[in-house]
Design a protein around this motif. Sequence first.
Motif, PDB file in Angstrom:
ATOM      1  N   VAL A 135       0.855  -1.189   0.000  1.00  0.00           N
ATOM      2  CA  VAL A 135       0.000   0.000   0.000  1.00  0.00           C
ATOM      3  C   VAL A 135       0.889   1.236   0.000  1.00  0.00           C
ATOM      4  CG1 VAL A 135      -1.672   1.341   1.327  1.00  0.00           C
ATOM      5  CG2 VAL A 135      -1.955  -1.133   1.085  1.00  0.00           C
ATOM      6  N   GLU A 136       0.651   2.111  -0.978  1.00  0.00           N
ATOM      7  CA  GLU A 136       1.460   3.318  -1.125  1.00  0.00           C
ATOM      8  C   GLU A 136       0.816   4.521  -0.439  1.00  0.00           C
ATOM      9  OE1 GLU A 136       4.305   3.087  -2.414  1.00  0.00           O
ATOM     10  OE2 GLU A 136       4.262   1.315  -3.691  1.00  0.00           O
ATOM     11  N   SER A 137      -0.514   4.574  -0.434  1.00  0.00           N
ATOM     12  CA  SER A 137      -1.185   5.746   0.105  1.00  0.00           C
ATOM     13  C   SER A 137      -2.637   5.427   0.371  1.00  0.00           C
ATOM     14  CB  SER A 137      -1.084   6.922  -0.874  1.00  0.00           C
ATOM     15  OG  SER A 137      -1.700   6.587  -2.112  1.00  0.00           O
ATOM     16  N   VAL A 138      -3.240   6.314   1.161  1.00  0.00           N
ATOM     17  CA  VAL A 138      -4.672   6.263   1.418  1.00  0.00           C
ATOM     18  C   VAL A 138      -5.340   7.337   0.579  1.00  0.00           C
ATOM     19  CG1 VAL A 138      -6.438   6.732   3.166  1.00  0.00           C
ATOM     20  CG2 VAL A 138      -4.495   5.250   3.718  1.00  0.00           C
ATOM     21  N   VAL A 139      -6.458   7.002  -0.020  1.00  0.00           N
ATOM     22  CA  VAL A 139      -7.205   7.930  -0.853  1.00  0.00           C
ATOM     23  C   VAL A 139      -8.227   8.664   0.012  1.00  0.00           C
ATOM     24  CG1 VAL A 139      -8.753   8.145  -2.824  1.00  0.00           C
ATOM     25  CG2 VAL A 139      -6.911   6.444  -2.870  1.00  0.00           C
ATOM     26  N   PHE A 140      -8.291   9.976  -0.140  1.00  0.00           N
ATOM     27  CA  PHE A 140      -9.275  10.776   0.584  1.00  0.00           C
ATOM     28  C   PHE A 140     -10.239  11.439  -0.391  1.00  0.00           C
ATOM     29  CE2 PHE A 140      -8.064  10.766   4.999  1.00  0.00           C
ATOM     30  CZ  PHE A 140      -6.752  10.339   4.969  1.00  0.00           C
ATOM     31  N   ASP A 141     -11.468  11.537   0.037  1.00  0.00           N
ATOM     32  CA  ASP A 141     -12.472  12.331  -0.654  1.00  0.00           C
ATOM     33  C   ASP A 141     -12.851  13.442   0.312  1.00  0.00           C
ATOM     34  OD1 ASP A 141     -14.494  13.435  -2.054  1.00  0.00           O
ATOM     35  OD2 ASP A 141     -15.746  11.643  -2.170  1.00  0.00           O
ATOM     36  N   GLY A 142     -12.269  14.615   0.130  1.00  0.00           N
ATOM     37  CA  GLY A 142     -12.388  15.659   1.153  1.00  0.00           C
ATOM     38  C   GLY A 142     -11.611  15.212   2.373  1.00  0.00           C
ATOM     39  N   ASN A 143     -12.278  15.179   3.531  1.00  0.00           N
ATOM     40  CA  ASN A 143     -11.605  14.709   4.735  1.00  0.00           C
ATOM     41  C   ASN A 143     -12.076  13.314   5.121  1.00  0.00           C
ATOM     42  OD1 ASN A 143     -14.163  15.194   5.640  1.00  0.00           O
ATOM     43  ND2 ASN A 143     -13.576  16.558   7.324  1.00  0.00           N
ATOM     44  N   ARG A 144     -12.613  12.591   4.163  1.00  0.00           N
ATOM     45  CA  ARG A 144     -13.078  11.236   4.420  1.00  0.00           C
ATOM     46  C   ARG A 144     -12.183  10.227   3.702  1.00  0.00           C
ATOM     47  NH1 ARG A 144     -17.353   9.480   6.729  1.00  0.00           N
ATOM     48  NH2 ARG A 144     -17.782   7.253   6.572  1.00  0.00           N
ATOM     49  N   CYS A 145     -11.791   9.188   4.434  1.00  0.00           N
ATOM     50  CA  CYS A 145     -11.005   8.115   3.840  1.00  0.00           C
ATOM     51  C   CYS A 145     -11.886   7.374   2.833  1.00  0.00           C
ATOM     52  CB  CYS A 145     -10.534   7.167   4.939  1.00  0.00           C
ATOM     53  SG  CYS A 145      -9.357   5.946   4.399  1.00  0.00           S
ATOM     54  N   ALA A 146     -11.372   7.172   1.629  1.00  0.00           N
ATOM     55  CA  ALA A 146     -12.206   6.609   0.571  1.00  0.00           C
ATOM     56  C   ALA A 146     -11.562   5.427  -0.143  1.00  0.00           C
ATOM     57  CB  ALA A 146     -12.538   7.694  -0.456  1.00  0.00           C
ATOM     58  N   GLY A 147     -10.391   4.971   0.306  1.00  0.00           N
ATOM     59  CA  GLY A 147      -9.764   3.828  -0.326  1.00  0.00           C
ATOM     60  C   GLY A 147      -8.253   3.861  -0.192  1.00  0.00           C
ATOM     61  N   VAL A 148      -7.576   3.023  -0.955  1.00  0.00           N
ATOM     62  CA  VAL A 148      -6.113   2.951  -0.926  1.00  0.00           C
ATOM     63  C   VAL A 148      -5.579   2.783  -2.338  1.00  0.00           C
ATOM     64  CG1 VAL A 148      -6.089   1.887   1.371  1.00  0.00           C
ATOM     65  CG2 VAL A 148      -6.006   0.422  -0.668  1.00  0.00           C
ATOM     66  N   ARG A 149      -4.304   3.110  -2.496  1.00  0.00           N
ATOM     67  CA  ARG A 149      -3.565   2.768  -3.705  1.00  0.00           C
ATOM     68  C   ARG A 149      -2.445   1.814  -3.318  1.00  0.00           C
ATOM     69  NH1 ARG A 149      -2.718   8.381  -7.167  1.00  0.00           N
ATOM     70  NH2 ARG A 149      -4.928   8.683  -7.696  1.00  0.00           N
ATOM     71  N   TYR A 150      -2.231   0.792  -4.144  1.00  0.00           N
ATOM     72  CA  TYR A 150      -1.168  -0.164  -3.853  1.00  0.00           C
ATOM     73  C   TYR A 150      -0.438  -0.544  -5.125  1.00  0.00           C
ATOM     74  CZ  TYR A 150      -3.957  -4.068  -5.715  1.00  0.00           C
ATOM     75  OH  TYR A 150      -4.672  -4.912  -6.537  1.00  0.00           O
ATOM     76  N   THR A 151       0.779  -1.025  -4.920  1.00  0.00           N
ATOM     77  CA  THR A 151       1.608  -1.523  -6.019  1.00  0.00           C
ATOM     78  C   THR A 151       1.769  -3.023  -5.856  1.00  0.00           C
ATOM     79  OG1 THR A 151       2.830   0.560  -6.085  1.00  0.00           O
ATOM     80  CG2 THR A 151       3.842  -1.341  -7.169  1.00  0.00           C
ATOM     81  N   ASP A 152       1.495  -3.785  -6.910  1.00  0.00           N
ATOM     82  CA  ASP A 152       1.661  -5.237  -6.810  1.00  0.00           C
ATOM     83  C   ASP A 152       3.078  -5.626  -7.206  1.00  0.00           C
ATOM     84  OD1 ASP A 152       1.807  -5.319  -9.602  1.00  0.00           O
ATOM     85  OD2 ASP A 152      -0.297  -5.913  -9.844  1.00  0.00           O
ATOM     86  N   GLN A 153       3.357  -6.919  -7.200  1.00  0.00           N
ATOM     87  CA  GLN A 153       4.733  -7.376  -7.435  1.00  0.00           C
ATOM     88  C   GLN A 153       5.204  -7.118  -8.854  1.00  0.00           C
ATOM     89  OE1 GLN A 153       5.116 -11.683  -7.079  1.00  0.00           O
ATOM     90  NE2 GLN A 153       2.904 -11.907  -7.335  1.00  0.00           N
ATOM     91  N   SER A 154       4.279  -6.851  -9.792  1.00  0.00           N
ATOM     92  CA  SER A 154       4.675  -6.529 -11.161  1.00  0.00           C
ATOM     93  C   SER A 154       4.963  -5.047 -11.342  1.00  0.00           C
ATOM     94  CB  SER A 154       3.568  -6.944 -12.131  1.00  0.00           C
ATOM     95  OG  SER A 154       2.445  -6.077 -12.030  1.00  0.00           O
TER      96      SER A 154
END
Length: 472
Positions: A135-154
């Motif tokens: 996991v590289e970062s958490v995604v926010f929509d305004g001040n609400r947590c809305a998901g994550v970004r991740y990098t896979d092994q490829s």
Amino acid sequence: MTDSPVPSTIESAEVVVVGARCAGSSTALTLARAGRRVIVLDSAALPSETLSTHLLWPAGVAELQQLGVLPEVTALGAPPLTRAYAEGAGFGIGTAFPAVDGIDYALCVRRTGLDDVLVRAAVAAGAELRTRCRVESVVFDGNRCAGVRYTDQSGAVTEIRASLVVGADGRRSTVARAVGAQEPFVSVPSGRDCYFAYWRDTADASRHIAAQWRVGADLGTAFPCDDGLVLSLVQPPRTSERLGPGEADRRYAEAVARIPALTERLRGCERVGRVRSATGIASYFRHSSGRGWALPGDAGHFKDPVTAQGIRDALHYGRLLAESVAGVLDDPDALDAALAQWERRRILECREIFHWTNRLARGEAMRPLEIELYRRAATDPELAEITTGIFSRTRRPAELASPARAARLGWGALRHQRDRLPAVFTDLGREVRGALTERKLTRTTLRGTPIRVVPPTHTLHTTVAPGAQHVR
């Protein structure tokens, strides 16, 4: 976060769980059984080892039963530990374990097998597992947590949008850092370091006893586990010296040698594998819930391993988190209220064992009142049962610290340790001051009212690379 890689794929789930071990798997398993779509990410290849002392008191075994995985864990071969034994200052205390939901034994199960059972159960329930994903970062929509970004092994970058992000990614939690909850609001450094190793047990060993010994400032244990092994952990006083090559082995061997009864318990055993270490430990509470996020397990709350509470609490509060939110994931306000109530419950239920653990983690020789407790418990079955019950969470530390029992322990220490009267009086004063400090902390910082964490000020506006896919 604004500096995170641009995703090539955007997906949707109801919950994304970061970390697939005890807290993450129990959360994912419970949510998946409730019919929710859950994606679980872990940076490791599973099954794999992780740093853990992995003793489960009856309350922890009862959690495995609650999750429906106890038969599979039992099949791993760890012997039921039906007796607890603690020895200090020449006094030995032996007891049976108090039953929790019909479970009256402890288990010491190596994490590779335990984690594999939990992950398989979560996947069988419908959770989707993705390993070797960072996991590289958490995604926010305004001040609400809305998901994550991740990098896979490829190297591919994927974004998962979700109603809830669960950070079950341990003491160095990426999610805690991303939501602004990395700094604990209560932190107590341990006075002990921790070293442990496995030994091939002897054929005539008593493999039904979970044993602990205290000699001077050292503490050592022997817990029989699966595959005919015994886990032996030592916790000598903390040192600020850095661990160089071979240093963990040396400190471990020296600590074992300072505990004659542990040395005798390991006589004839052959050490298997390397010595593992955990140094610079601190027990803490972090802010563990916010708008669209939660931190079960060590990511939100950690106690020194001296009381072996971590796995039970990871399983218990991961399950309770899932039960709390399963019905309200589609209602942001109700979800946030459920998360706050879950956090409050964990604080209220864990603060006494937190204080108790910190006392045992002081990394010093047994004090007069502790010696008197061992002396009395060696011949007082009720006192011994209370002491064992504290570790199993069937009894409260306050039961040992009641005014009447504290007075008896103080009088007994004065009577039986006449050659140490100054130390006894010093200990009595220290005990009073410590109790007042704990009481103040309990009524203020640990009063159970979650303090809102202000997330990072930026808002992430998703930018999708040309040709990116949106998967639901």
